[in-house]
Design a protein around this motif. Sequence first.
Motif, mmCIF file in Angstrom:
data_model
loop_
_atom_site.group_PDB
_atom_site.id
_atom_site.type_symbol
_atom_site.label_atom_id
_atom_site.label_comp_id
_atom_site.label_asym_id
_atom_site.label_seq_id
_atom_site.Cartn_x
_atom_site.Cartn_y
_atom_site.Cartn_z
ATOM 1 N N ASN A 218 0.810 -1.227 0.000
ATOM 2 C CA ASN A 218 0.000 0.000 0.000
ATOM 3 C C ASN A 218 0.838 1.269 0.000
ATOM 4 O OD1 ASN A 218 1.027 -0.140 2.548
ATOM 5 N ND2 ASN A 218 -0.883 0.264 3.633
ATOM 6 N N ALA A 220 3.110 4.322 -1.831
ATOM 7 C CA ALA A 220 3.154 5.091 -3.074
ATOM 8 C C ALA A 220 4.611 5.298 -3.460
ATOM 9 C CB ALA A 220 2.452 6.440 -2.897
ATOM 10 N N THR A 221 4.838 5.669 -4.717
ATOM 11 C CA THR A 221 6.208 5.905 -5.165
ATOM 12 C C THR A 221 6.808 7.122 -4.493
ATOM 13 O OG1 THR A 221 5.395 7.198 -7.039
ATOM 14 C CG2 THR A 221 5.761 4.845 -7.397
ATOM 15 N N TRP A 482 8.956 -2.371 -2.045
ATOM 16 C CA TRP A 482 7.541 -2.076 -2.233
ATOM 17 C C TRP A 482 7.289 -0.863 -3.130
ATOM 18 C CZ3 TRP A 482 4.016 -3.338 2.527
ATOM 19 C CH2 TRP A 482 4.203 -4.670 2.881
ATOM 20 N N THR A 483 8.214 0.085 -3.150
ATOM 21 C CA THR A 483 8.010 1.245 -4.031
ATOM 22 C C THR A 483 8.047 0.827 -5.499
ATOM 23 O OG1 THR A 483 10.383 1.745 -3.923
ATOM 24 C CG2 THR A 483 8.933 2.921 -2.401
ATOM 25 N N ALA A 486 4.857 -1.058 -6.273
ATOM 26 C CA ALA A 486 3.780 -0.083 -6.459
ATOM 27 C C ALA A 486 3.896 0.619 -7.809
ATOM 28 C CB ALA A 486 3.811 0.944 -5.326
ATOM 29 N N LYS A 489 2.556 -1.464 -10.602
ATOM 30 C CA LYS A 489 1.095 -1.532 -10.582
ATOM 31 C C LYS A 489 0.460 -0.243 -11.109
ATOM 32 C CE LYS A 489 0.847 -4.845 -6.766
ATOM 33 N NZ LYS A 489 0.423 -5.968 -7.618
ATOM 34 N N GLU A 490 1.187 0.874 -10.996
ATOM 35 C CA GLU A 490 0.664 2.149 -11.485
ATOM 36 C C GLU A 490 0.787 2.304 -12.999
ATOM 37 O OE1 GLU A 490 2.589 5.270 -9.337
ATOM 38 O OE2 GLU A 490 1.819 4.629 -7.388
#
Length: 595
Positions: A218, A220-221, A482-483, A486, A489-490
């Motif tokens: 969850n 964000a970049t 995780w960044t 994410a 996925k964006e």
Amino acid sequence: MVDTSATDEMAIANMVESCTHRGPDHSGIIKVTDGVFLASNRLKILDSRDEANQPITNKEKSAFLSWNGFLYNFQELKNQLISEGVIFKTRSDGEVLFQWLLLKGKEGIKHLEGMFAFVFVDINKSEILLVRDPVGMKSLYYHHHENKLICSSEALCLVHSGKVDASIDAQQVLPYWYLRTSMPTASFFKNVKELLPGQIAIFGLDGSKKEVTKFAVNVATGLNSPVPNQKIFKQCLVEAILKHFTAEVPVGMILSGGADSSLLYHIWFKETGIPLPTYTIGFDSPYRGKNSDADFAANLTKKYGGGNQEIKIGPAFFLQTWEEYLSQLDQPVGDSASYLTWLIAREAKKRVKVLVSGVGADELFGGYNRHMAFKTYLKRPNLWHGVSQFLQDMPLFSRSQKKFLKGIHKNPDRTFINFAALNPVPEKLGRVLEDHYPKSGSNYKNALAYDQAFYLVHDLLKIHDNACMAHGIEGRAPFLDWTLVALSKEMSEEQLITTTPKSWIKEILIAEGLGNIAERKKSGFGLPIKEWFLHHPGFRIKMSSAILDFGNKYGGLVPKEWQSLLKHPENHIQDHYLLLFNVFLLSEWINKNTQ
């Protein structure tokens, strides 16, 4: 372990002993309450003092934690906890995790970033939490029957407790035949299940199951842009590299000389000026053939120092080390990269305690041939479906072209499922896999998400963790920070389809003067199975014997069209060498580990 019939620590002590390789630096067992025991084998990465040992508890003995992993954002969480009055005794991320859970409870899990599997016992709430990170970097197996609960990072550890039988789950043979792994949530032991990535399983102190919830990546970049681009990707990657390469113990790297691992090492050295020990697989002549990993890796490391170690192997060496590898293989994964990664970790443990890999980039950004094939299919799916039956048996096509044509199905989801499997899956298994297939609404993003959920988690990450931890090494994967997850996925469907495979990685390499690596043709990471089988009698006999044995014992679980392969493996080595190794490994593992 929760077992009201347990009167002593014998069962959990057996588990600790069987998993000492995962944490050779310290072992500890705590009796939480009658029939409830918690244990840990610690690999010391952050803060080697005894004060940071596990299991972790507080002076009130109101909570307990046993965990495995690396908390990426532990410093941010620690700073927040300090601002709320928490006083820390160690520098470890384990204490941060414990204090965070103690203060925030299960609601705080969604704020964690990292690779982890843990058990947290909350006496006041009479709850036991089993948690696995949403990327699936770490495994967590469990056995639950009535009010008996036993869990561990390895399935074999549960069997060694003496409380879980080693009966094979015959239903896993069919998915393994096509996918090289068991199904999600399953293991090859009938009574051992695996927590899915991102799952939180909640049990009572009496062993009763309360609920299962899920959390996702969850983050964000952190960079403002309407569309992900190369600049954002590079900034996220640099931050991930500095995070994952930093430790209080020696760090090394698996360096294939390919685009992904080369870029990681190049950026690390450019940012820090610190050379690292690197490790590459090479093959004895005359089997070196097309594999030039060692040459590319050696040329790269000459620029930086540190030295690259080539681990050179041949079929005779493989046969000498096979039993050792097999004895440390927790669950069968029919991918010869498992053996190679294990071999690198076996050598690397002489110098390092953290081993970094380039795993994950292909799955996040579409780097495999099957991704290119699926793009081709998506341009004209109806046309390809119409002509595939007619063209697939024509002798003019190569092995990869035939696989493409045979994999095409009227359903795009099933088409990619076939592309990702060793061979097109049977109808019944296909329907089961379709139930697991993502349904976001865009075909190509669904395909990448499927690869991330299946192949990445149950093949590559299981290989990486098992191979490294077998030698007391922590494996890390910066591309799965995780960044970056994410960021992938964006990316839109259109952006993913119109860009060439991993174009950002290759563009950065070219800009950094490493165009020769960017332009290098992608080659797989695996053994030269076909060449060894054809030219080395010892290897051929070993493989064939195991396959024949598997056919005699379990042939009835395999589709009829494959019976010839089980009876005459030598006739199938040209087109199905990957499947033959798949069966060979499973046969050997079953004979060693199951009843």
